[in-house]
Design a protein around this motif. Structure first.
Motif, PDB file in Angstrom:
ATOM      1  N   SER A 151      -6.060  -0.107 -83.965  1.00 16.31           N
ATOM      2  CA  SER A 151      -6.085  -1.356 -84.716  1.00 16.31           C
ATOM      3  C   SER A 151      -5.108  -2.375 -84.139  1.00 16.31           C
ATOM      4  O   SER A 151      -5.159  -3.550 -84.478  1.00 16.31           O
ATOM      5  N   MET A 179     -10.283   6.983 -81.234  1.00 13.56           N
ATOM      6  CA  MET A 179      -9.017   6.505 -81.770  1.00 13.56           C
ATOM      7  C   MET A 179      -8.083   7.693 -82.018  1.00 13.56           C
ATOM      8  O   MET A 179      -6.885   7.625 -81.774  1.00 13.56           O
ATOM      9  N   GLU A 226      -2.871   4.383 -82.079  1.00 11.87           N
ATOM     10  CA  GLU A 226      -2.790   5.112 -83.335  1.00 11.87           C
ATOM     11  C   GLU A 226      -3.636   6.388 -83.321  1.00 11.87           C
ATOM     12  O   GLU A 226      -4.619   6.490 -82.600  1.00 11.87           O
ATOM     13  N   GLY A 257     -12.117  -0.384 -89.098  1.00 11.36           N
ATOM     14  CA  GLY A 257     -11.146  -1.456 -88.939  1.00 11.36           C
ATOM     15  C   GLY A 257     -11.804  -2.821 -88.937  1.00 11.36           C
ATOM     16  O   GLY A 257     -11.255  -3.794 -88.421  1.00 11.36           O
ATOM     17  N   ALA A 314     -10.073  -6.410 -91.039  1.00  9.01           N
ATOM     18  CA  ALA A 314     -10.053  -4.973 -91.351  1.00  9.01           C
ATOM     19  C   ALA A 314     -10.457  -4.707 -92.788  1.00  9.01           C
ATOM     20  O   ALA A 314     -10.940  -3.633 -93.122  1.00  9.01           O
ATOM     21  N   ASP A 319      -5.943  -7.356 -88.797  1.00  8.19           N
ATOM     22  CA  ASP A 319      -4.937  -6.598 -88.065  1.00  8.19           C
ATOM     23  C   ASP A 319      -4.138  -7.413 -87.064  1.00  8.19           C
ATOM     24  O   ASP A 319      -4.477  -8.528 -86.732  1.00  8.19           O
ATOM     25  N   LEU A 338      -2.110  -8.015 -90.998  1.00  7.99           N
ATOM     26  CA  LEU A 338      -1.670  -6.633 -91.230  1.00  7.99           C
ATOM     27  C   LEU A 338      -0.624  -6.286 -90.171  1.00  7.99           C
ATOM     28  O   LEU A 338      -0.804  -5.414 -89.329  1.00  7.99           O
ATOM     29  N   LYS A 347       4.422  -3.165 -92.214  1.00  3.84           N
ATOM     30  CA  LYS A 347       3.866  -1.815 -92.315  1.00  3.84           C
ATOM     31  C   LYS A 347       4.612  -0.894 -91.373  1.00  3.84           C
ATOM     32  O   LYS A 347       5.272  -1.388 -90.461  1.00  3.84           O
ATOM     33  N   HIS A 348       4.559   0.396 -91.499  1.00  8.79           N
ATOM     34  CA  HIS A 348       3.905   1.212 -92.514  1.00  8.79           C
ATOM     35  C   HIS A 348       5.024   1.844 -93.300  1.00  8.79           C
ATOM     36  O   HIS A 348       5.804   2.611 -92.743  1.00  8.79           O
ATOM     37  N   ARG A 372      -1.633  12.185 -88.750  1.00 10.32           N
ATOM     38  CA  ARG A 372      -0.824  11.158 -89.423  1.00 10.32           C
ATOM     39  C   ARG A 372      -1.105  11.027 -90.913  1.00 10.32           C
ATOM     40  O   ARG A 372      -0.252  10.584 -91.668  1.00 10.32           O
ATOM     41  N   MET A 430       2.397  -2.742 -96.518  1.00  5.28           N
ATOM     42  CA  MET A 430       1.390  -1.672 -96.442  1.00  5.28           C
ATOM     43  C   MET A 430       2.095  -0.322 -96.432  1.00  5.28           C
ATOM     44  O   MET A 430       3.015  -0.105 -95.638  1.00  5.28           O
ATOM     45  N   ASP A 456      -2.648   1.969 -96.607  1.00  3.13           N
ATOM     46  CA  ASP A 456      -3.268   1.974 -95.289  1.00  3.13           C
ATOM     47  C   ASP A 456      -4.712   2.455 -95.479  1.00  3.13           C
ATOM     48  O   ASP A 456      -5.048   3.071 -96.499  1.00  3.13           O
ATOM     49  N   TRP A 457      -5.527   2.190 -94.478  1.00  2.81           N
ATOM     50  CA  TRP A 457      -6.983   2.366 -94.595  1.00  2.81           C
ATOM     51  C   TRP A 457      -7.389   3.828 -94.818  1.00  2.81           C
ATOM     52  O   TRP A 457      -6.988   4.719 -94.073  1.00  2.81           O
TER      53      TRP A 457
HETATM   54  C1  BGC Z   1      -3.872   1.510 -89.320  1.00  7.93           C
HETATM   55  C2  BGC Z   1      -3.289   0.233 -89.900  1.00  7.93           C
HETATM   56  C3  BGC Z   1      -4.334  -0.853 -89.845  1.00  7.93           C
HETATM   57  C4  BGC Z   1      -5.554  -0.397 -90.600  1.00  7.93           C
HETATM   58  C5  BGC Z   1      -6.663  -1.421 -90.657  1.00  7.93           C
HETATM   59  C6  BGC Z   1      -5.193   1.864 -89.921  1.00  7.93           C
HETATM   60  O1  BGC Z   1      -5.821   2.866 -89.196  1.00  7.93           O
HETATM   61  O2  BGC Z   1      -2.954   2.558 -89.503  1.00  7.93           O
HETATM   62  O3  BGC Z   1      -2.145  -0.128 -89.195  1.00  7.93           O
HETATM   63  O4  BGC Z   1      -3.810  -2.038 -90.360  1.00  7.93           O
HETATM   64  O5  BGC Z   1      -6.076   0.775 -89.975  1.00  7.93           O
HETATM   65  O6  BGC Z   1      -7.302  -1.534 -89.447  1.00  7.93           O
END
Ligand code: BGC
Length: 869
Positions: A65, A130, A165, A539, A549, A569, A648, A696-697, A707, A740, A775-776
């Protein structure tokens, strides 16, 4: 009227051109010169033998993201050519490109095959990529023939690393370590070329031993990942059009194992479920200094093209403040430059658990020509030197001597003053909020053998002495209010719309009191509530702003006229679908980025090309808060153009260990530097009336493997002094619109469900007045099924408990979240009062956004500086 407002012409806009130029003007300052024997800057653009995995496949920023979709990325090869260099190693670069392409294609196909084999749609491969990003290793051998064709004595080697990520980096060769191929290529080039410059196109610390050991490397620069014009910024660096005056925002160790968290970090100990922060507060230089371990490059280190002297000009300790003024002079003869004055303070040496020294303030000079001087001022609140005591449940200043040190980096400081405090002073009384049901994590304890700055005793004896007056402080006692009662506002008979609230015709309380439990539950859940599966994952879940997102609910639009906030994002720019098609039915499909719509769909094409700015680690390396604010302003201008309410970003987790896959998105190992950078970024964005950041986070999210289900076991002291301190500084100095929460658990409770941190720490103790979001997919079953770990020790977070914790908005929002909130209400997990309280947070913020207001958020919610000015 169409809700899709992005431009419909494909040509590059004047805003794009302007913002790329602005990035270019600022970028070189962020770069850190690690070595230079005078080879840099070059006198002219000539022939260059260009090698390395980042030469053509330059990394502009990391993956996931944090990736920003741009119109073009200027590679280093292209940047050099555009600026007049002749790259003479095309043969090698072509071979390298072919090898890298083959490697990438094989990886992508393997991910698609794995998705299909797991019974998932083909699109699931994106998410898998990802979670398991590729670590490219293909590197073509450099031959005598390549050297022969180069026809120059100058070689530039671009060493690149990429991460993102969902996956931590590895300590292995090709990632943290240089690969054997890289080492032999560098040794070979050092022998064959008179001048060899190594550029680090990286977003996290690597092992630099070979770079220091191979003879014949003339210059090494952390040139970083500087966004879509990275190649041009490198050309500017080489040609001396900008002067690198960056300083490292982390300690670079001699050996990976020197980091105190290395043995247990992420999967290093075979366990990605429980992470024990046994080093406590001893993160980064706090560890290296206190346990006397020599780093390869200390925290705050960086060279320039000239030398500076630094003399304390004035020191004043009055009441609750300390003023340090330092005169900096460029003592060189040829080059201009900027210097960073760093101020560290050592607390009393009474056997307490505290670091040898801690950064308490810093300031950067302007560009000083040879012979020119500038006196910088840093005014610090003495309260910010306080430490946390779990026994007292308080922040306090222990009695004893405080040594104030001024210098260039953590291993080059000089005693500037000694302050004495005659008695312990409590500065804030709070509740302990972070006990761990699994028991207290056992932490390392420092011995007597800490690092000591040379000449410390003499300097201390000669330094000016001050007495701190204990009466200058008033101990504040934190108040933790109960959940407010259910609103009993006299509401009119008709159904209120939110416009009536915005226009002052009805109160917010009256509006909220009229909302049904269902309407309140919708408000608490993002607009993906009707989407299923991968629509809501990638996202890019928003319907109104393609590529955002997520967004807030559209369910209250028809009846209540409630508009939607768009959540986009970052942190290295604004992440939107670059192109989309507005269809006749009033919906849109995205093209590019995470959206793979059919480009032949009938409708109107819109274009949303944004600017990728340097990654956060490089912003922090500038140590220039005004410069970071300017980058925030660049992003803010694009948010305004596209109607992206909340960014974000910034990401601001502490660099606990170099292998965290997202360190490039974060600033530093030091909470003061990280907090100040995020505050500056926020100020830049929030200059734009009605637009804001989402820091964040929150909280203690330092690991990417597993995670969503990893449990960070941390002491209360380490949370408060390190992992939450950065957030506190940003909240209190810049009041970001939003926060976040992170995916991980903190001492056994999901950060998203953690009432003590989301309500008691963030709001009650720090006075945060905005909105909190998850977070998502942290509450989603999908997160469980997509988890890379087959055996989950901990489960997903709970949507109803998010509401109870005062985590206002669940993103991207699923039907199951809505259902769970109503279920929680009937089960008594939450009450209507919780829903109304959170609705108040969301709607109060909405009234301050561009959707309803044209004033700057910071005018309406001022922050308070708790550290230094
Ligand atoms: C990430 C966030 C991001 C969100 C939206 C998540 O996977 O950890 O940092 O803002 O996705 O895309």
């Amino acid at each position: 009227m169409s809700r899709f407002t992005a431009p419909t012409t494909p040509e590059i806009s004047s805003r794009e051109i302007r913002n790329m130029q602005r990035v270019r003007d600022l970028a070189v300052e962020c770069m850190v010169l690690l070595k230079n024997d005078g080879t840099l800057p070059l006198t002219e653009a000539g022939k260059i033998a260009l090698f390395g995995n980042g030469a053509r496949a330059t990394v502009k920023g990391g993956t996931g993201s944090g990736d920003v979709y741009v119109r073009e990325t200027v590679s280093i090869e292209e940047g050099l050519e555009r600026e007049g260099f002749t790259v003479t190693t095309k043969g090698w670069l072509d071979r390298q490109e072919a090898a890298a392409r083959a490697e990438k294609e094989a990886y992508e196909q393997a991910m698609i095959d794995a998705a299909l084999a797991a019974g998932q749609p083909k699109e699931a491969a994106q998410m898998m990529m990802m979670l398991q990003p590729m670590t490219p290793v293909a590197l073509e051998k450099i031959t005598e023939e390549d050297v022969g064709q180069a026809d120059t004595d100058l070689a530039v080697y671009v060493l690149a690393r990429n991460s993102g990520e969902g996956k931590d980096r590895s300590a292995e060769k090709g990632d943290y370590e240089l690969s054997d191929h890289e080492k032999s290529a560098l040794a070979f080039l050092a022998e064959k070329f008179d001048r060899l410059i190594v550029l680090l196109n990286i977003g996290g610390v690597i092992d630099t031993k070979p770079l220091r050991e191979i003879e014949g490397i003339n210059a090494v620069v952390l040139s970083g990942q500087m966004g879509n014009i990275t190649g041009l910024t490198v050309a500017d660096l080489l040609l001396g059009r900008g002067i690198p005056s960056g300083r490292l925002s982390d300690t670079w160790a001699e050996d990976y194992r020197d980091y105190p968290s290395s043995a247990g970090f992420s999967g290093n100990d075979g366990d990605v479920c429980d992470e024990y922060y046994t080093e406590g507060i001893f993160v980064g230089y706090r560890y290296f200094d206190t346990f006397n371990v020599s780093p390869a490059y200390p925290f705050g280190f960086g060279l320039g093209y000239t030398d500076f002297s630094m003399e304390p000009a004035e020191i004043k300790c009055e009441g609750d403040s300390l003023l340090v003024r330092v005169k900096v002079t460029n003592t060189g003869k040829t080059y201009a430059g900027k210097e960073v004055v760093q101020i560290y303070v050592s607390g009393p040496e009474d056997g307490g658990i505290r670091p040898y020294q801690e950064l308490r303030g810093f300031a950067k000079t302007g560009l000083l020509s040879p012979g020119e001087s500038e006196t910088v001022s840093v005014c610090m609140k003495l309260e910010s030197f306080a430490e946390y005591s779990e026994e007292r449940a308080a922040w306090y200043l222990p009695a004893g001597e405080y040594i104030v040190r001024v210098g260039r980096h953590s291993r080059d400081t000089h005693v500037a003053a000694v302050l004495t405090l005659s008695q312990d002073v409590v500065t804030q009384k709070v509740r302990n909020l972070f006990s761990d049901p699994a028991g207290k994590v056992e932490e390392i304890r420092p011995g007597k053998d800490h690092y000591t700055a040379p000449c410390e005793a003499e300097e201390k004896a000669a330094a000016p002495k001050f007495v701190i007056d204990p009466a200058a402080f008033t101990a504040e006692t934190a108040v933790y209010p109960d959940v407010p009662d259910v609103i009993e506002a006299a509401a009119p008979d008709h159904e209120l719309t939110f416009d009536e609230v915005a226009q002052g015709k009805a109160s917010l309380e009256a509006f909220i009191s009229q909302l049904s439990d269902e309407e309140l539950a919708y408000l608490m859940v993002g607009n993906s509530v009707d989407n299923v599966g991968f629509n809501s994952v990638l996202g890019a879940a928003a319907k109104t702003l393609p590529g955002a997102a997520g967004e807030t609910t559209g369910k209250l639009e028809e009846k209540r006229g409630l508009k939607q906030m768009e959540l986009c994002d970052g942190p290295a720019g604004l992440r939107l679908t670059p192109e989309y098609i507005e269809k006749e039915d009033g919906t849109a499909i995205g093209l590019g980025g995470m959206s793979a719509g059919d480009p032949d769909t009938a409708g109107i094409r819109h274009y949303q090309y944004c600017t990728a700015i340097p990654i956060a680690m490089m912003l922090a390396s500038s140590w220039n808060l005004e410069l970071i604010q300017e980058f925030g302003d660049i992003v803010g201008s694009e948010m305004e153009e596209f109607g992206a309410t909340l960014w974000l970003a910034p990401g601001m987790n502490i660099h606990r260990n170099p292998l965290c896959g997202r360190n490039f998105e974060y600033y530093s190992e030091d909470p003061l530097l990280a907090g100040k950078c995020a505050a500056a970024d926020t100020k830049g964005v929030q200059k734009h009336p009605g637009f804001g950041t989402t820091i964040k986070h929150f909280l203690a999210n330092s690991q990417e493997d597993n995670r969503m289900f990893t449990n960070s076991h941390i002491s209360e002291k380490a949370i408060r002094e390190i992992y939450a301190r950065n957030f506190q500084i940003t909240v209190q100095e810049s009041q970001p619109m939003s926060v976040m929460t992170s995916y991980n658990l903190v001492n056994g409770t999901h950060a998203a469900n953690h009432e003590d941190s989301v309500t008691h720490l963030l709001r009650d103790e720090w006075g945060f007045g905005g909105m909190v979001m998850t977070d998502w997919l942290t509450t989603s079953d999908l997160s469980v099924s997509l988890s890379a770990t087959s055996e989950l020790k901990y489960q997903k977070s709970d949507a109803a408990v998010c509401v109870r914790a005062q985590n206002d908005l669940i993103e991207p929002g699923e039907k199951a979240d809505f259902t769970r909130i109503l279920e929680g209400l009937s089960e008594g997990v939450i009450t209507r009062a919780h829903l109304e309280r959170n609705a108040g947070n969301i709607l109060t913020l909405m009234l301050r956004t561009h959707l309803y207001c044209s004033r700057s958020y910071n005018e309406t919610v001022p922050g308070k500086c708790i550290t230094f000015e």
